[in-house]
Design an enzyme around this catalytic site. Structure first.
Site, mmCIF file in Angstrom:
data_model
loop_
_atom_site.group_PDB
_atom_site.id
_atom_site.type_symbol
_atom_site.label_atom_id
_atom_site.label_comp_id
_atom_site.label_asym_id
_atom_site.label_seq_id
_atom_site.Cartn_x
_atom_site.Cartn_y
_atom_site.Cartn_z
ATOM 1 N N HIS A 143 -9.194 11.462 0.037
ATOM 2 C CA HIS A 143 -8.749 10.300 -0.735
ATOM 3 C C HIS A 143 -8.628 10.739 -2.190
ATOM 4 C CE1 HIS A 143 -8.613 6.277 -2.446
ATOM 5 N NE2 HIS A 143 -8.569 5.749 -1.236
ATOM 6 N N ARG B 19 -2.864 9.712 6.973
ATOM 7 C CA ARG B 19 -3.099 8.324 7.389
ATOM 8 C C ARG B 19 -2.609 7.360 6.329
ATOM 9 N NH1 ARG B 19 -6.912 4.358 6.597
ATOM 10 N NH2 ARG B 19 -8.390 5.591 5.375
ATOM 11 N N HIS C 176 -12.468 11.822 3.000
ATOM 12 C CA HIS C 176 -12.493 10.383 3.234
ATOM 13 C C HIS C 176 -12.372 9.975 4.691
ATOM 14 C CE1 HIS C 176 -11.820 6.158 2.753
ATOM 15 N NE2 HIS C 176 -10.542 6.220 3.046
ATOM 16 N N ARG D 44 -1.319 9.392 0.217
ATOM 17 C CA ARG D 44 -2.634 9.892 -0.179
ATOM 18 C C ARG D 44 -2.674 11.418 -0.261
ATOM 19 N NH1 ARG D 44 -6.962 5.966 2.964
ATOM 20 N NH2 ARG D 44 -6.556 4.154 1.645
ATOM 21 N N PHE E 236 0.874 -1.166 0.000
ATOM 22 C CA PHE E 236 0.000 0.000 0.000
ATOM 23 C C PHE E 236 0.911 1.215 0.000
ATOM 24 C CE2 PHE E 236 -4.667 0.107 1.502
ATOM 25 C CZ PHE E 236 -5.052 -0.653 0.415
ATOM 26 N N GLN F 114 -8.371 13.623 5.819
ATOM 27 C CA GLN F 114 -7.753 13.024 4.643
ATOM 28 C C GLN F 114 -8.703 13.078 3.451
ATOM 29 O OE1 GLN F 114 -6.814 8.626 4.402
ATOM 30 N NE2 GLN F 114 -4.798 9.533 4.132
ATOM 31 N N LEU G 22 -15.691 5.726 -3.296
ATOM 32 C CA LEU G 22 -14.272 5.455 -3.490
ATOM 33 C C LEU G 22 -13.983 4.413 -4.554
ATOM 34 C CD1 LEU G 22 -12.356 5.288 -0.137
ATOM 35 C CD2 LEU G 22 -12.790 7.199 -1.656
ATOM 36 N N GLU H 90 -7.791 2.193 -3.178
ATOM 37 C CA GLU H 90 -6.366 2.405 -3.402
ATOM 38 C C GLU H 90 -5.726 1.152 -4.010
ATOM 39 O OE1 GLU H 90 -2.606 3.674 -0.599
ATOM 40 O OE2 GLU H 90 -4.553 4.573 -0.267
#
Length: 577
Positions: free
Chosen positions: A238, A386, A351, A286, A122, A236, A252, A255
């Site tokens: 996204h 995050r 997000h 992000r 990630f 955050q 969304l 990711e």
């Protein structure tokens, strides 16, 4: 007239039936402590079920050199030094136990041929440490926890809206609420209350939250109980939210689409991440990817509808079907779009609330005796950015810890002081709204509030905009006093929306006040009038009411973790305006 009230008594009340609330309830039940969990949504439809990509733990199943210390270092690095090192250590060190708990409850993780739990990369993780189940990890976690709660006989009330946490002399004694279908009132007496009711991202127009969730309920419940809010400005965005259809704007695209090799392009066909993070490209953090997309759109290189393209069509069809099944299905359903053939139009979307209720790192107590907060409702783990996959593991680690702490607190209580006067105030608040018959429409005011936050406190902020936002919000608050509330045959949703609006207004005020105070650019918080990082603002901002923001120092990072971090907490490539 006041509706009939049902009195319920329990040792511990859990507000919120997502991953954090359920994990805490399971812990209490396994310890033999009486618990009641309730939520305003059906338990299988809690926000956790939307989490797609995965859950982090340094299991070292794929990369043997991974350690919890490196997980902690990555988390602190990407927080822009605003995360609490104690909170980070507890989560990183407790993560393997969190995964083991899920396995014990029957969670179907993706596995390698030899049976090891599979882990994927990630953005901004040093190693592969994101465990997953397809691209619907959160849904499987939610199902697994609901099943375990049912096995243990945990009573769960769906469709109950909590309007107030009941407190006497800074000590919790329960909560007040109503049934969303029938309007029936509840007075719930409890030794301890665990607040796990999510964040405040629904106060933006484009958001990955659905209509009536994450409206800031946790913030208002905590503040009216005597708690405080930390870092509400750190939200955050996204990078990849859908633009249409309108009723699903902000939904969304996981990711995982970038993790599997998806490419971002502007309207000119350029892979624009080369300008912002040439090394990590689409696997950058992000905050950088969101800012990059925002900048491309703002500078006129966006798509016709005001977004950028996310393209996975160059990947083998088999990869898409196996590893991104939910993205494939969602786009077919919402837009009749085949992602194996065509790119997806996306833009940044609100997000995740990285700030939240002020809690102590070690036990997530709030400073109000008997009140705990966890998950997106709480603060301390994420700082100013995050890492994907950290929010799910936080639920499991602190669900377990908070369950244990609330159990100890309840067992050691010698007596519980209640207050008929406090219950009366909670009752009067609901009665007052039900009697409200003004000309203002709650939904219209919610829309106005979202428009204000989107325009004044979006991906990029400045002083003039934030001050204008505070003025606009004051006007919305004045109009809120003139609302009409009209329950109908379909239920008491209108009353719930009126409380949502109160929560959203308080959360918006906290966000604007703290964003004004943070005169720097750091992580998700971009100030075009203060584009540099300010060393003196490496602090948490604690909000206790309109205009009341104090600075709180952050504990030092332990040397063993510091040694694993890079030295560059830079803003380079961050703010390009």
């Amino acid at each position: 007239m006041t509706m009939a009230e049902q009195q319920i008594a329990t040792s511990v009340l859990v507000i919120g039936t997502g991953g954090g609330g359920l994990r805490a309830a399971i812990e209490l039940a396994e310890r033999g402590v009486e618990v009641l969990a309730l939520g305003k949504r059906p338990r299988n439809d809690a926000h956790t079920s939307l989490a797609a990509g995965g859950i982090n733990a340094a299991l070292a199943t794929m990369d043997p050199e991974d350690t919890w210390q490196q997980h902690a270092a990555d988390t602190l690095q990407e927080s822009y030094l605003l995360a609490n090192p104690d909170t980070v250590r507890i989560v990183a060190e407790g993560a393997a136990q969190g995964i083991a708990d899920l396995e014990r409850y029957g969670m179907p993780f993706a596995r390698e041929a030899d049976g090891r739990i599979s882990q994927r990369f990630f953005g901004a993780h040093t190693y592969r440490r994101t465990a997953f189940a397809g691209d619907y990890t959160g849904l499987e976690i939610q199902r697994t926890l609901v099943n375990r709660a049912v096995q243990l006989g945990v009573p769960i009330l769906d469709n109950v809206y909590v309007t107030r946490i009941l407190v006497r002399d800074n000590t919790v004694f329960g909560a007040y609420g109503f049934d969303l279908d029938t309007g029936k009132r509840y007075v719930i007496h409890a030794d301890a209350v665990i607040l796990a009711a999510g964040g405040h991202t629904r106060i933006w127009r484009r958001t990955s939250s659905r209509r009536d969730e994450n409206t800031g309920d946790s913030f208002r419940l905590a503040v009216t109980a005597g708690g405080r809010i930390r870092d509400p400005e750190l939200v955050q965005f996204h990078p990849s939210g859908l633009l249409e259809p309108e009723n699903a704007a902000g939904t969304l695209v996981s990711e995982a689409a970038r993790g599997e090799g998806g490419q971002l392009r502007n309207a000119l066909g350029e892979r624009f991440m080369a300008r912002y993070d040439a090394e990590r490209m689409e696997l950058s953090t992000r905050d950088r990817v969101a800012l990059a997309a925002y900048t491309e759109i703002k500078e006129g290189r966006g798509t016709p509808k005001g977004g950028v393209w996310l393209d996975v069509s160059h990947l083998p069809r088999e990869t898409i079907m196996q590893r991104l099944p939910r993205v494939y299905q969602t786009l077919l359903e919402l837009q009749m779009l085949d992602i194996t053939q065509q790119p997806i139009e996306i833009a940044p979307t609100a997000h995740y609330s990285m700030g939240g209720v002020w809690v102590r790192a070690e036990d997530h107590s709030t400073g109000v005796d008997g009140l705990y907060a966890l998950g997106e409702a709480a603060s301390g783990l994420h700082g100013a950015n995050r890492l994907g996959g950290n929010s799910l593991i936080e639920l499991l680690v602190f669900g377990r810890i908070v369950g244990e702490e609330a159990a100890k607190y309840s067992v050691n209580r010698e007596s519980q002081q209640r207050s008929a006067e406090v219950v009366g105030e909670a009752r009067a608040e609901v009665d007052g709204l039900l009697a409200a018959d003004g000309p203002e429409n709650v939904r219209a005011l919610q829309r106005a509030l979202r428009d204000t936050l989107t325009a004044r406190a979006g991906v990029v902020r400045d002083e003039a905009g934030l001050l204008a936002g505070i003025e606009e919000l004051a006007e919305i608050e004045d109009r809120t006093a003139q609302i009409g509330v009209h329950p109908d045959i379909a239920g008491f949703q209108d009353l719930a929306h009126a409380f949502d609006l109160k929560s959203s207004a308080l959360s918006a005020r906290a966000t604007l006040d703290a964003a004004l105070e943070r005169r720097e650019s750091r992580g998700c918080h971009n100030r075009s009038d203060y584009p540099e990082l300010d060393e003196s603002l490496q602090v948490n901002l604690v909000w206790s009411g309109p205009g009341q923001v104090t600075r709180e120092p952050i504990p030092a990072i332990p040397a063993e973790i510091r040694a694993l971090m890079r030295d560059d907490i830079s803003t380079e490539g961050k703010l390009v305006e």
